[in-house]
Design an enzyme around this catalytic site. Structure first.
Site, short mmCIF file in Angstrom:
data_model
loop_
_atom_site.label_atom_id
_atom_site.label_comp_id
_atom_site.label_asym_id
_atom_site.label_seq_id
_atom_site.Cartn_x
_atom_site.Cartn_y
_atom_site.Cartn_z
CB ALA A 66 26.63 4.59 14.99
N GLY A 111 25.99 5.40 20.00
CA GLY A 111 25.18 4.18 19.83
C GLY A 111 25.49 3.12 20.88
CD GLU A 114 21.82 6.48 20.73
OE1 GLU A 114 22.65 6.05 19.89
OE2 GLU A 114 21.00 7.36 20.46
CD GLU A 134 25.24 10.24 19.72
OE1 GLU A 134 25.49 10.90 20.75
OE2 GLU A 134 24.79 9.08 19.75
N1 DAK Z 1 33.28 4.35 14.53
C1 DAK Z 1 34.26 3.86 13.73
N2 DAK Z 1 35.50 3.63 14.17
C2 DAK Z 1 35.77 3.89 15.43
C3 DAK Z 1 34.79 4.39 16.34
C4 DAK Z 1 33.48 4.63 15.81
N3 DAK Z 1 32.48 5.08 16.58
N4 DAK Z 1 35.36 4.57 17.54
C5 DAK Z 1 36.64 4.16 17.41
N5 DAK Z 1 36.89 3.76 16.16
C6 DAK Z 1 38.14 3.25 15.61
C7 DAK Z 1 39.17 4.35 15.47
O1 DAK Z 1 38.96 5.07 14.29
C8 DAK Z 1 40.43 3.55 15.45
O2 DAK Z 1 40.61 2.97 14.16
P1 DAK Z 1 42.00 3.16 13.33
O3 DAK Z 1 42.24 4.62 13.30
O4 DAK Z 1 43.01 2.42 14.18
O5 DAK Z 1 41.72 2.53 12.01
C9 DAK Z 1 40.16 2.41 16.40
O6 DAK Z 1 38.74 2.34 16.52
C10 DAK Z 1 40.73 2.63 17.79
O7 DAK Z 1 40.27 3.89 18.23
P2 DAK Z 1 41.25 5.05 18.79
O8 DAK Z 1 42.62 4.89 18.23
O9 DAK Z 1 40.55 6.34 18.59
O10 DAK Z 1 41.28 4.65 20.34
P3 DAK Z 1 41.54 5.63 21.57
O11 DAK Z 1 41.66 4.75 22.77
O12 DAK Z 1 42.65 6.60 21.27
O13 DAK Z 1 40.20 6.49 21.70
C11 DAK Z 1 37.82 6.81 21.83
C12 DAK Z 1 39.02 5.87 22.08
C13 DAK Z 1 36.54 5.99 22.12
C14 DAK Z 1 37.87 8.00 22.78
C15 DAK Z 1 37.85 7.29 20.37
O14 DAK Z 1 38.02 6.14 19.51
C16 DAK Z 1 36.60 7.98 19.95
O15 DAK Z 1 36.39 9.16 20.26
N6 DAK Z 1 35.75 7.29 19.16
C17 DAK Z 1 34.51 7.85 18.66
C18 DAK Z 1 33.48 7.90 19.76
C19 DAK Z 1 32.21 8.53 19.29
O16 DAK Z 1 32.19 9.72 18.88
N7 DAK Z 1 31.17 7.76 19.34
C20 DAK Z 1 29.86 8.23 18.89
C21 DAK Z 1 29.73 7.83 17.45
S1 DAK Z 1 28.34 8.59 16.72
C22 DAK Z 1 21.78 7.53 13.68
C23 DAK Z 1 22.10 6.31 14.19
C24 DAK Z 1 23.03 6.20 15.16
C25 DAK Z 1 23.69 7.32 15.60
C26 DAK Z 1 23.36 8.55 15.10
C27 DAK Z 1 22.41 8.66 14.14
N8 DAK Z 1 20.83 7.68 12.57
C28 DAK Z 1 20.99 6.77 11.51
C29 DAK Z 1 19.94 8.75 12.63
C30 DAK Z 1 24.75 7.15 16.53
C31 DAK Z 1 25.87 7.87 16.33
C32 DAK Z 1 27.08 7.54 17.06
O17 DAK Z 1 27.17 6.60 17.81
#
Ligand code: DAK
Length: 260
Positions: A66, A111, A114, A134
């Site tokens: 997400a 997400g 998921e 998360e």
């Molecule tokens: N959201 C927004 N931007 C994201 C992103 C994300 N999930 N993942 C990556 N990006 C963005 C980065 O910020 C970066 O943007 P800039 O800084 O260039 O502006 C760009 O994509 C490229 O990413 P990286 O530079 O970080 O790329 P790397 O290859 O170095 O790293 C990575 C890739 C996948 C390891 C890293 O980007 C990362 O850790 N990303 C976050 C992964 C993550 O934590 N995903 C889970 C997100 S939380 C709910 C509904 C849904 C959910 C929860 C509750 N309710 C409403 C109850 C779900 C939650 C989630 O999914």
């Protein structure tokens, strides 16, 4: 199919390929993407000429989760709406009448994992990385992760992955049954298309009803699921496709599912 800012759709014979196309943020899911997916799925369900849907991501990610930046500024009410929107989209995928294959090309986190789990089958490229990170952000999975991961891989694996926030590689994902095949990236989509075409060549009504019976069984007792299986089996027997399938076997020819 309507014009979408964050989605690219292509129909290849009997197979539809939907690509999440927001590579600058690794295809992160914000409300705009989810609203588009919802509209796409409503329209797509009407196209009875497609037998399998493949979902994949543009660039190096399937979906990296997400959209964290969008969620950061959400009010409680917006968070609730976002969650409901996500659940509704994922449930549309799960309940789509035809099979949906997640072609996990790269990162499928939060997400994104998921989303893959809402699909019927998951194949991964060797570059895929999957997980539910998360808790590292101080939140629980919100698009069905706590439920679907436990159903797919069992509660112990689900708890280990969710409590640690571990990001696993494609081979580990296969070991725990999260994906069922891992392939080199360069041939990945070709192999996924072969899988989709193989499914598309089967009796379409039988495939659709099998999906419905498997899904129904997960939400009921064995006895209820078995009863439902008998009902759909009966339905198949009353359909011309079963007559055609049997005849084709006996006459040693390929079935023509369009035959009435
Ligand atoms: N959201 C927004 N931007 C994201 C992103 C994300 N999930 N993942 C990556 N990006 C963005 C980065 O910020 C970066 O943007 P800039 O800084 O260039 O502006 C760009 O994509 C490229 O990413 P990286 O530079 O970080 O790329 P790397 O290859 O170095 O790293 C990575 C890739 C996948 C390891 C890293 O980007 C990362 O850790 N990303 C976050 C992964 C993550 O934590 N995903 C889970 C997100 S939380 C709910 C509904 C849904 C959910 C929860 C509750 N309710 C409403 C109850 C779900 C939650 C989630 O999914």
């Amino acid at each position: 199919m309507g014009d979408f800012k964050n989605l690219v759709y292509e129909k290849k014979g009997l197979v539809g390929v939907l690509k999440i196309n927001r590579p600058e943020v690794l295809n992160a899911l914000n409300s705009e993407v989810l609203v588009e997916m919802s509209a796409f799925l409503d329209e797509f369900e009407q196209d009875k000429t497609v037998r399998v849907l493949v979902i994949t991501g543009e660039g190096k990610a399937f979906v990296a989760g997400a959209d964290i930046k969008a969620m950061h500024s959400m009010t409680q009410l917006e968070g609730r709406e976002f969650s409901m929107l996500g659940h509704s989209v994922f449930s549309k995928i799960e309940n789509l009448s035809i099979p949906v294959i997640a072609a996990v090309n790269g990162f499928a986190l939060g997400g994104g994992c998921e989303l893959a789990m809402a699909c019927d089958i998951r194949w991964a490229s060797e570059k895929a990385k999957m997980g539910q990170p998360e808790v590292g952000l101080g939140i629980t999975p919100g698009f069905g992760g706590t439920q679907r991961l436990a159903r797919i891989c069992g509660p112990a694996i689900a708890k280990e992955l969710i409590f640690t926030g571990a990001v696993i590689d494609a081979n580990r994902a296969r070991e725990i049954g999260l994906v069922t095949n891992v392939l080199p990236l360069d041939t990945f989509m070709d192999e996924v298309m072969k899988l989709a075409e193989q499914i598309a060549s089967q009796g379409p009504v039988a495939v659709t009803l099998s999906k419905a019976a498997i899904n129904k069984g997960f939400d009921s007792t064995f006895a209820t699921g078995a009863m439902y299986e008998s009902e759909v089996f009966g339905l198949c027997m009353s359909h011309p496709q079963a007559k055609e399938g049997f005849s084709a076997f006996i006459e040693k020819r390929k079935a023509d599912w369009n035959k009435e």
